[in-house]
Design a protein around this motif. Structure first.
Motif, PDB file in Angstrom:
ATOM      1  N   PHE A 182      -0.344   4.520   5.649  1.00 45.51           N
ATOM      2  CA  PHE A 182      -1.504   5.110   4.939  1.00 45.51           C
ATOM      3  C   PHE A 182      -1.171   4.846   3.533  1.00 45.51           C
ATOM      4  O   PHE A 182      -2.049   4.382   2.514  1.00 45.51           O
ATOM      5  CB  PHE A 182      -1.435   6.523   5.271  1.00 45.51           C
ATOM      6  N   GLY A 183      -0.127   5.079   3.015  1.00 50.65           N
ATOM      7  CA  GLY A 183       0.198   4.692   1.563  1.00 50.65           C
ATOM      8  C   GLY A 183      -0.005   3.447   1.027  1.00 50.65           C
ATOM      9  O   GLY A 183      -0.416   3.329   0.086  1.00 50.65           O
ATOM     10  N   PHE A 184       0.181   2.725   1.996  1.00 49.68           N
ATOM     11  CA  PHE A 184       0.114   1.305   1.391  1.00 49.68           C
ATOM     12  C   PHE A 184      -1.338   0.842   1.330  1.00 49.68           C
ATOM     13  O   PHE A 184      -1.816  -0.117   0.369  1.00 49.68           O
ATOM     14  CB  PHE A 184       0.698   0.112   2.688  1.00 49.68           C
ATOM     15  N   ILE A 185      -2.083   1.094   2.238  1.00 48.46           N
ATOM     16  CA  ILE A 185      -3.523   0.833   1.957  1.00 48.46           C
ATOM     17  C   ILE A 185      -4.490   1.972   1.219  1.00 48.46           C
ATOM     18  O   ILE A 185      -5.670   1.694   0.882  1.00 48.46           O
ATOM     19  CB  ILE A 185      -4.465   0.833   3.436  1.00 48.46           C
ATOM     20  N   TYR A 186      -3.881   2.947   0.786  1.00 43.51           N
ATOM     21  CA  TYR A 186      -4.402   3.924   0.215  1.00 43.51           C
ATOM     22  C   TYR A 186      -5.172   3.561  -1.316  1.00 43.51           C
ATOM     23  O   TYR A 186      -6.336   3.739  -1.581  1.00 43.51           O
ATOM     24  CB  TYR A 186      -3.439   5.159  -0.196  1.00 43.51           C
ATOM     25  N   PRO A 187      -4.662   2.716  -1.892  1.00 45.81           N
ATOM     26  CA  PRO A 187      -5.264   2.406  -3.277  1.00 45.81           C
ATOM     27  C   PRO A 187      -6.531   1.447  -3.008  1.00 45.81           C
ATOM     28  O   PRO A 187      -7.512   1.602  -3.712  1.00 45.81           O
ATOM     29  CB  PRO A 187      -4.415   1.263  -3.810  1.00 45.81           C
ATOM     30  N   LEU A 188      -6.476   0.916  -1.574  1.00 49.28           N
ATOM     31  CA  LEU A 188      -8.030   0.298  -1.479  1.00 49.28           C
ATOM     32  C   LEU A 188      -9.081   1.290  -1.295  1.00 49.28           C
ATOM     33  O   LEU A 188     -10.220   0.766  -1.173  1.00 49.28           O
ATOM     34  CB  LEU A 188      -7.781  -0.738  -0.140  1.00 49.28           C
ATOM     35  N   PHE A 189      -8.855   2.359  -0.997  1.00 51.23           N
ATOM     36  CA  PHE A 189     -10.040   3.414  -0.806  1.00 51.23           C
ATOM     37  C   PHE A 189     -10.238   3.871  -2.081  1.00 51.23           C
ATOM     38  O   PHE A 189     -11.436   4.376  -2.105  1.00 51.23           O
ATOM     39  CB  PHE A 189      -9.376   4.737  -0.029  1.00 51.23           C
ATOM     40  N   ILE A 190      -9.521   3.739  -3.000  1.00 52.44           N
ATOM     41  CA  ILE A 190      -9.726   4.134  -4.522  1.00 52.44           C
ATOM     42  C   ILE A 190     -11.036   3.050  -4.934  1.00 52.44           C
ATOM     43  O   ILE A 190     -11.936   3.472  -5.573  1.00 52.44           O
ATOM     44  CB  ILE A 190      -8.613   4.435  -5.317  1.00 52.44           C
ATOM     45  N   ASN A 191     -10.560   1.981  -4.960  1.00 52.99           N
ATOM     46  CA  ASN A 191     -11.410   0.647  -5.376  1.00 52.99           C
ATOM     47  C   ASN A 191     -10.985  -0.520  -4.767  1.00 52.99           C
ATOM     48  O   ASN A 191      -9.902  -1.064  -5.097  1.00 52.99           O
ATOM     49  CB  ASN A 191     -11.354   0.626  -7.053  1.00 52.99           C
ATOM     50  N   PHE A 192     -11.701  -0.731  -4.014  1.00 53.44           N
ATOM     51  CA  PHE A 192     -11.299  -2.008  -3.009  1.00 53.44           C
ATOM     52  C   PHE A 192     -10.924  -3.224  -3.611  1.00 53.44           C
ATOM     53  O   PHE A 192      -9.974  -3.862  -3.644  1.00 53.44           O
ATOM     54  CB  PHE A 192     -12.318  -2.082  -1.915  1.00 53.44           C
ATOM     55  N   ASN A 193     -12.015  -3.777  -4.418  1.00 57.20           N
ATOM     56  CA  ASN A 193     -11.905  -4.943  -5.065  1.00 57.20           C
ATOM     57  C   ASN A 193     -10.933  -4.984  -6.062  1.00 57.20           C
ATOM     58  O   ASN A 193     -10.186  -5.799  -6.347  1.00 57.20           O
ATOM     59  CB  ASN A 193     -13.222  -5.321  -5.398  1.00 57.20           C
ATOM     60  N   LYS A 194     -10.719  -3.900  -6.973  1.00 52.67           N
ATOM     61  CA  LYS A 194      -9.775  -3.741  -8.010  1.00 52.67           C
ATOM     62  C   LYS A 194      -8.529  -3.921  -7.433  1.00 52.67           C
ATOM     63  O   LYS A 194      -7.573  -4.732  -8.082  1.00 52.67           O
ATOM     64  CB  LYS A 194     -10.177  -2.544  -8.759  1.00 52.67           C
ATOM     65  N   PHE A 195      -8.088  -3.224  -6.431  1.00 49.86           N
ATOM     66  CA  PHE A 195      -6.728  -2.862  -6.044  1.00 49.86           C
ATOM     67  C   PHE A 195      -6.449  -4.224  -5.156  1.00 49.86           C
ATOM     68  O   PHE A 195      -5.149  -4.703  -4.922  1.00 49.86           O
ATOM     69  CB  PHE A 195      -6.440  -1.957  -5.487  1.00 49.86           C
ATOM     70  N   LEU A 196      -7.373  -4.801  -4.277  1.00 47.96           N
ATOM     71  CA  LEU A 196      -7.008  -5.926  -3.718  1.00 47.96           C
ATOM     72  C   LEU A 196      -6.795  -7.161  -4.437  1.00 47.96           C
ATOM     73  O   LEU A 196      -5.769  -8.020  -4.402  1.00 47.96           O
ATOM     74  CB  LEU A 196      -8.145  -6.226  -2.541  1.00 47.96           C
ATOM     75  N   THR A 197      -7.543  -7.380  -5.671  1.00 49.00           N
ATOM     76  CA  THR A 197      -7.234  -8.192  -6.721  1.00 49.00           C
ATOM     77  C   THR A 197      -6.012  -8.046  -7.336  1.00 49.00           C
ATOM     78  O   THR A 197      -4.983  -9.182  -7.493  1.00 49.00           O
ATOM     79  CB  THR A 197      -8.411  -8.200  -7.535  1.00 49.00           C
ATOM     80  N   HIS A 198      -5.503  -7.166  -7.631  1.00 48.92           N
ATOM     81  CA  HIS A 198      -4.252  -6.614  -8.247  1.00 48.92           C
ATOM     82  C   HIS A 198      -3.207  -6.950  -7.357  1.00 48.92           C
ATOM     83  O   HIS A 198      -2.141  -7.619  -7.627  1.00 48.92           O
ATOM     84  CB  HIS A 198      -4.228  -5.047  -8.507  1.00 48.92           C
ATOM     85  N   PHE A 199      -3.229  -6.601  -5.944  1.00 50.41           N
ATOM     86  CA  PHE A 199      -2.122  -7.017  -5.141  1.00 50.41           C
ATOM     87  C   PHE A 199      -2.084  -8.503  -4.975  1.00 50.41           C
ATOM     88  O   PHE A 199      -0.835  -9.101  -4.959  1.00 50.41           O
ATOM     89  CB  PHE A 199      -2.569  -6.521  -3.762  1.00 50.41           C
ATOM     90  N   ILE A 200      -3.146  -9.277  -4.951  1.00 51.06           N
ATOM     91  CA  ILE A 200      -2.931 -10.532  -4.799  1.00 51.06           C
ATOM     92  C   ILE A 200      -2.356 -11.267  -6.035  1.00 51.06           C
ATOM     93  O   ILE A 200      -1.452 -12.336  -5.850  1.00 51.06           O
ATOM     94  CB  ILE A 200      -4.475 -11.115  -4.442  1.00 51.06           C
ATOM     95  N   GLN A 201      -2.831 -10.837  -7.053  1.00 50.11           N
ATOM     96  CA  GLN A 201      -2.300 -11.407  -8.328  1.00 50.11           C
ATOM     97  C   GLN A 201      -0.924 -11.241  -8.505  1.00 50.11           C
ATOM     98  O   GLN A 201      -0.059 -12.067  -9.101  1.00 50.11           O
ATOM     99  CB  GLN A 201      -2.989 -10.700  -9.629  1.00 50.11           C
ATOM    100  N   GLN A 202      -0.147 -10.171  -7.662  1.00 48.35           N
ATOM    101  CA  GLN A 202       1.286  -9.958  -7.968  1.00 48.35           C
ATOM    102  C   GLN A 202       1.913 -10.846  -7.413  1.00 48.35           C
ATOM    103  O   GLN A 202       3.386 -11.291  -7.607  1.00 48.35           O
ATOM    104  CB  GLN A 202       1.737  -8.755  -7.123  1.00 48.35           C
ATOM    105  N   PHE A 203       1.358 -11.767  -6.436  1.00 48.66           N
ATOM    106  CA  PHE A 203       1.969 -12.892  -5.699  1.00 48.66           C
ATOM    107  C   PHE A 203       1.980 -14.301  -6.245  1.00 48.66           C
ATOM    108  O   PHE A 203       2.306 -15.205  -6.119  1.00 48.66           O
ATOM    109  CB  PHE A 203       1.462 -13.124  -4.283  1.00 48.66           C
TER     110      PHE A 203
END
Length: 203
Positions: A182-203
């Motif tokens: 739950f904690g891992f996907i929680y940011p996606l509930f706040i703003n899916f596009n913003k945080f998915l992009t953020h996560f991908i950029q970390q790699f």
């Protein structure tokens, strides 16, 4: 001086746990018990179990992890969303309590003797939210060995699932597992596009 939400949570959990060590009736009133939740409608136990712990070691470990990673997550949310970030952080903690208990709630709903205590489910959620936000940040395994968060997380998920299936100790591994997911996907509930992009950029 205004205390952070993380600090206030740690203080509250510490105080309630301390008093529950002295007062078994308080301990039993607040602990997680699926039977009483389902059959006696004591729904508050889905939340209050996080504020009592089995012993000092259990309490101290949870508080150390909560303070270390909770401060990072709280700071990130406030830095990105201002005062609204505080609400997002509080919701992460509060929602993770019943969500991390779902498996045990269903599994032990007809067992009046199964009890559980501790903030581990919520702490796992906050830890894994921190891993999502900074997947390559170092986590010190046994406070010594530095491991990238994303690798530590993968090992933690596998271990929690394996031990939950094995069911050979007195630890709520499924609460750890469910809280972590739950904690891992929680940011996606706040703003899916913003945080998915953020996560991908970390790699």
């Amino acid at each position: 001086m205004i205390l952070s939400i993380t600090t206030l949570l740690c203080i509250t959990i510490g105080i309630v746990s301390y008093y529950s060590f002295q007062d078994m009736s308080l301990f039993e009133k607040l602990e997680f018990n699926s039977y009483k939740i389902v059959h006696k409608s004591e729904y508050y136990r889905l939340f209050t179990h996080a504020f009592v712990h089995g012993d000092w070691n259990h309490l101290i470990i949870n508080l150390l992890v909560l303070y270390s990673f909770g401060s990072n997550v709280e700071g990130f949310f406030i830095g990105n969303f201002g005062s609204l970030g505080s609400i997002y952080y509080i919701l992460l903690f509060v929602l993770s309590l019943p969500i991390s208990s779902i498996v045990d709630l269903i599994k032990y709903k007809d067992n009046p003797h199964y009890n559980a205590v501790g903030a581990s489910g919520a702490v796992s959620a906050i830890l894994f939210c921190s891993i999502f936000l900074n997947p390559w940040g170092k986590i010190y395994f046994f406070a010594v060995l530095p491991i990238p968060g994303v690798l530590f997380g993968a090992g933690y998920i596998y271990y929690s699932y394996y031990m939950g299936q094995k069911n050979s100790d007195n630890v709520g591994h499924y609460a750890h597992l469910t809280g972590a997911l739950f904690g891992f996907i929680y940011p996606l509930f706040i703003n899916f596009n913003k945080f998915l992009t953020h996560f991908i950029q970390q790699f």
